[in-house]
Design an enzyme around this catalytic site. Sequence first.
Site, PDB file in Angstrom:
ATOM      1  N   GLU A 166       0.653  -0.938  -0.062  1.00  0.00           N
ATOM      2  CA  GLU A 166      -0.242   0.137   0.269  1.00  0.00           C
ATOM      3  C   GLU A 166       1.371   1.397   0.006  1.00  0.00           C
ATOM      4  OE1 GLU A 166      -1.324   3.240   0.698  1.00  0.00           O
ATOM      5  OE2 GLU A 166      -2.160   2.415   2.594  1.00  0.00           O
ATOM      6  N   CYS A 226      -2.898   8.121   3.765  1.00  0.00           N
ATOM      7  CA  CYS A 226      -2.736   7.476   2.360  1.00  0.00           C
ATOM      8  C   CYS A 226      -3.717   7.631   2.171  1.00  0.00           C
ATOM      9  CB  CYS A 226      -2.662   5.992   2.635  1.00  0.00           C
ATOM     10  SG  CYS A 226      -1.016   5.583   3.231  1.00  0.00           S
TER      11      CYS A 226
END
Length: 468
Positions: free
Chosen positions: A241, A275
Amino acid sequence: MENTSFVEKSHTVDTAFLSLNPSTLEIIGEVANTSVEEIEVKIEKAKKAQKLWSARPDEERKQILLKVAEALQSNSKYLAEWITREQGKPLSGPGANFEMQACVGWTQVPASLDLPEEIVFEDETRKDILYRNPIGIVAAIAPWNWPLMIAIWQIIPSLRMGNAVIIKPSEYTTFCSLEMIKVINTVLPEDILQVVTGKGEVGAYLTGHPEIGKIMFTGSIATGKKIIESSVKNMARLTLECGGNDAGIIVPGLDVAKHVENLFWGAFLNMGQTCACLKRLYVHEDDYEKVMNALAEYSSHIPMGNGAEETNVLGPIQNKMQYDKIQDLIRDSENIGADFRFKGQKPDLDGYFIPIMLLGNVDNGDRIVDEEQFGPVLPIIKYKTLEEAIIKANDSENGLGASVWSDDSEQAQKVAAQLEAGTVWINQHGAIHPFVPFGGAKQSGYGVEFGIEGLKAVTVPKVISIKK
């Protein structure tokens, strides 16, 4: 449990880094690089522990993990205080206490799920059964923005499916991570969860080790590519990720007052150090002033300061590296004539504080739009047509998340279908859920976490085919 910390017990040799309180710049402790020899010992211990752990009945592993959730819940106040001290996010609001409740929930859910064998084909001549076996040792590389929650995302599914885990927390948030692992290990069998500490070279050695079968990583694209290079040495399976530069599109005519709170926290959760935060907002030119004014008014009432004080719900940037990067983007935006329509009040403290900023008169091609700022500075970009907004939203190497904001659900879904991202939210942003798969597209990484798909990601599929 006893209220003691790893600060006094940390390594005292080969000191690599000082961990600081980002609100006060107080030194918390010295972070050492775990030596190669120590890593080798930990891997040998993990190999032995993993065989014993995977041999336990599935139901027994589930029950042990539910006890881990209870231990996290019992120590949530203590660990939340550690998060605030070292990571910086406030105890109040969607901060450290919120993170700890997420740790509990993301432990309970994998422990509640079943992933039984599956008959994938059967006729009069054969029967094929798909099993999900543990991979072995998982190397988990956790970030500094949500240090305990994201570590849990890596640890718990891996353990649930019979793997051992060796985790390297960020050097910026080592001590709060060590404290959580200490809590978890009051419940787990010995050596099934271990930790190494230090800078990137420690993670590089761990991820490239021949005994590592799976790497789970959350962080930057640049580091993610290094992880991929490490995996060449051992063919480790990957879940990456690698951040996002998430776009949001406000469809013309939105009732902004109804959505302003969700817009604000979609962008500024954890000071934008998430994020899947909203990092670029595209607004029709007819709605631009309305949206800008509503966000500015809401932002003006959100208190920022030392997160240990209950009145604050916004805190500092976590570290100087990120603080300097954001300041550089702010200076660049000033130099190109960006319109800083709102600047919040900076606390009179020594920490890494940057006030909330809303800026306009920018577009794709400007650094503040093209680069993931990972901080409390939101560029708001005008568009003329929805087609233009969609093209600009997709004009990024990232593809983690995106959002569409509209009071017309059917129209919102049509726009969402055209956005290039692993998750597209409607009238919310960053709303992850432990049952719902989460992962990125493009250079935001590959593989998914959470739910049944997340459990599958930490297993090796094995088919047994029986001739009748």
